[in-house]
Enzyme design. Structure first.
Site, PDB file in Angstrom:
ATOM      1  N   LYS A 100      -4.961   0.723 -30.523  1.00 25.67           N
ATOM      2  CA  LYS A 100      -4.721   2.170 -30.643  1.00 25.67           C
ATOM      3  C   LYS A 100      -3.234   2.509 -30.718  1.00 25.67           C
ATOM      4  CE  LYS A 100      -9.181   3.785 -29.196  1.00 25.67           C
ATOM      5  NZ  LYS A 100     -10.051   4.354 -28.175  1.00 25.67           N
TER       6      LYS A 100
ATOM      7  N   ARG B 214     -13.919  -2.306 -24.758  1.00 25.20           N
ATOM      8  CA  ARG B 214     -14.374  -2.210 -26.168  1.00 25.20           C
ATOM      9  C   ARG B 214     -13.222  -2.665 -27.044  1.00 25.20           C
ATOM     10  NH1 ARG B 214     -13.899   1.269 -30.374  1.00 25.20           N
ATOM     11  NH2 ARG B 214     -15.730   1.643 -31.661  1.00 25.20           N
TER      12      ARG B 214
HETATM   13  N1  HH2 Z   1     -12.791   4.385 -29.635  1.00 23.39           N
HETATM   14  C1  HH2 Z   1     -13.106   4.497 -30.948  1.00 23.39           C
HETATM   15  C2  HH2 Z   1     -14.431   4.686 -31.340  1.00 23.39           C
HETATM   16  N2  HH2 Z   1     -15.441   4.721 -30.426  1.00 23.39           N
HETATM   17  N3  HH2 Z   1     -16.158   4.587 -28.181  1.00 23.39           N
HETATM   18  C3  HH2 Z   1     -15.869   4.454 -26.886  1.00 23.39           C
HETATM   19  N4  HH2 Z   1     -16.855   4.465 -25.968  1.00 23.39           N
HETATM   20  N5  HH2 Z   1     -14.576   4.291 -26.446  1.00 23.39           N
HETATM   21  C4  HH2 Z   1     -13.520   4.274 -27.314  1.00 23.39           C
HETATM   22  O1  HH2 Z   1     -12.361   4.151 -26.853  1.00 23.39           O
HETATM   23  C5  HH2 Z   1     -13.787   4.410 -28.707  1.00 23.39           C
HETATM   24  C6  HH2 Z   1     -15.152   4.585 -29.107  1.00 23.39           C
HETATM   25  C7  HH2 Z   1     -12.026   4.411 -31.982  1.00 23.39           C
HETATM   26  O2  HH2 Z   1     -11.853   3.096 -32.419  1.00 23.39           O
HETATM   27  P1  HH2 Z   1     -12.482   2.478 -33.756  1.00 23.39           P
HETATM   28  O3  HH2 Z   1     -13.972   2.496 -33.718  1.00 23.39           O
HETATM   29  O4  HH2 Z   1     -11.896   1.145 -33.986  1.00 23.39           O
HETATM   30  O5  HH2 Z   1     -11.917   3.401 -34.907  1.00 23.39           O
HETATM   31  P2  HH2 Z   1     -12.567   4.513 -35.817  1.00 23.39           P
HETATM   32  O6  HH2 Z   1     -13.032   5.626 -34.935  1.00 23.39           O
HETATM   33  O7  HH2 Z   1     -11.436   4.898 -36.742  1.00 23.39           O
HETATM   34  O8  HH2 Z   1     -13.730   3.885 -36.559  1.00 23.39           O
END
Ligand code: HH2
Length: 260
Positions: free
Chosen positions: A197, A239
């Site tokens: 992040k 995660r």
């Molecule tokens: N962060 C993201 C998405 N889902 N769910 C939980 N429970 N906690 C988190 O910190 C979290 C989440 C963002 O990361 P990512 O899925 O890699 O990115 P994007 O939302 O751009 O797909």
């Protein structure tokens, strides 16, 4: 928990796993590296991300969920849409991971576990000067209310997540990570997602003499350090995108930790 984003626009891996075969191969690799859960998402929630129509989100995630569940993998569905959560659980997902913390009743109705995550506002606006009087208390109170409601609706397994980067400035994220024990003390298992992040880019710039912010492709050290920190501060799950490296980092500190 290993992340599999079946999206064209996720902030760290957008487009790499949009193809179902690529997503499945990646998920299997994460399981082989030691992931206990695979979190499948079909809509990016990065700041200013475009919303995805329901039919398109279903088209992205369902075949991946179904194939993984059929192989015995514990699948979590990362969605804000009730219909996507319902269809994913029908296809074999065992957990609903909802960044808007609004799908507790859906998790209850389907028998899935539930992750309630804190977000201030929504992804289109959340990083526009977020404000809290007491970020730790406000996030805790919000999460306990959502988690209690999910439990009252009948969810057997409820997790809480401070939502690092979701409507938080750097100092808010740092405050939450420094005070994870406040969330742990609620009695709900805590999951934390710092992996790759933006805050890690900012912290790398602070730590490096004359350095600029680390790009998303160069945040592994921060991802590992904060995953280790979160687990040692009582988080039950992290995660992450880099499962193999995280498992090794956690294994190293667990070996090195003094016996309780
Ligand atoms: N962060 C993201 C998405 N889902 N769910 C939980 N429970 N906690 C988190 O910190 C979290 C989440 C963002 O990361 P990512 O899925 O890699 O990115 P994007 O939302 O751009 O797909």
């Amino acid at each position: 928990m290993g992340v599999v984003n079946v999206t064209p626009d996720s902030f760290s891996d957008g487009g790499r796993f949009l193809d179902h075969d690529a997503a499945l191969a990646h998920a299997r690799a994460l399981v082989a590296q030691g992931a206990h859960w695979i979190d499948v998402g079909g809509e990016s929630t990065r700041p200013r991300a475009d919303p995805v129509p329901e039919a398109e989100e279903l088209r992205r995630v369902l075949p991946v969920v179904e194939a993984l569940a059929g192989e015995g993998v514990a699948v979590s569905i990362d969605t804000r849409k009730a219909a996507v959560a319902e269809a994913a659980v029908a296809a074999g997902a065992r957990m609903v991971n909802d960044v808007s913390a609004g799908l507790g009743a859906v998790a209850a109705a389907t028998g899935a576990a539930f992750v309630a995550m804190h977000m201030l506002g929504d992804p289109t606006t959340m990083q526009q000067d977020p404000h809290y009087d007491d970020v730790v208390a406000e996030v805790r109170d919000y999460l306990v209310a959502r988690a209690d409601a999910a439990r009252a609706a009948g969810v057997a397994e409820v997790w809480i997540d401070p939502g690092i980067g979701f409507g938080k400035a750097l100092d808010h994220n740092l405050d939450l990570l420094a005070n994870l024990d406040v969330l742990v003390a609620t009695g709900y298992p805590v999951v934390v997602g710092t992996s790759r992040k933006a805050m890690l880019g900012q912290l790398a710039a602070r730590a490096t003499p004359g350095g600029g912010a680390a790009p998303v492709t160069d945040r592994l050290e921060g991802s590992l350090a904060t995953a280790v920190w979160a687990r040692l501060r009582g988080a039950a799950m992290v995660r992450v995108h880099d499962v193999g490296a995280t498992v090794k980092a956690l294994g190293a500190v667990e070996v090195a930790a003094p016996a309780a």
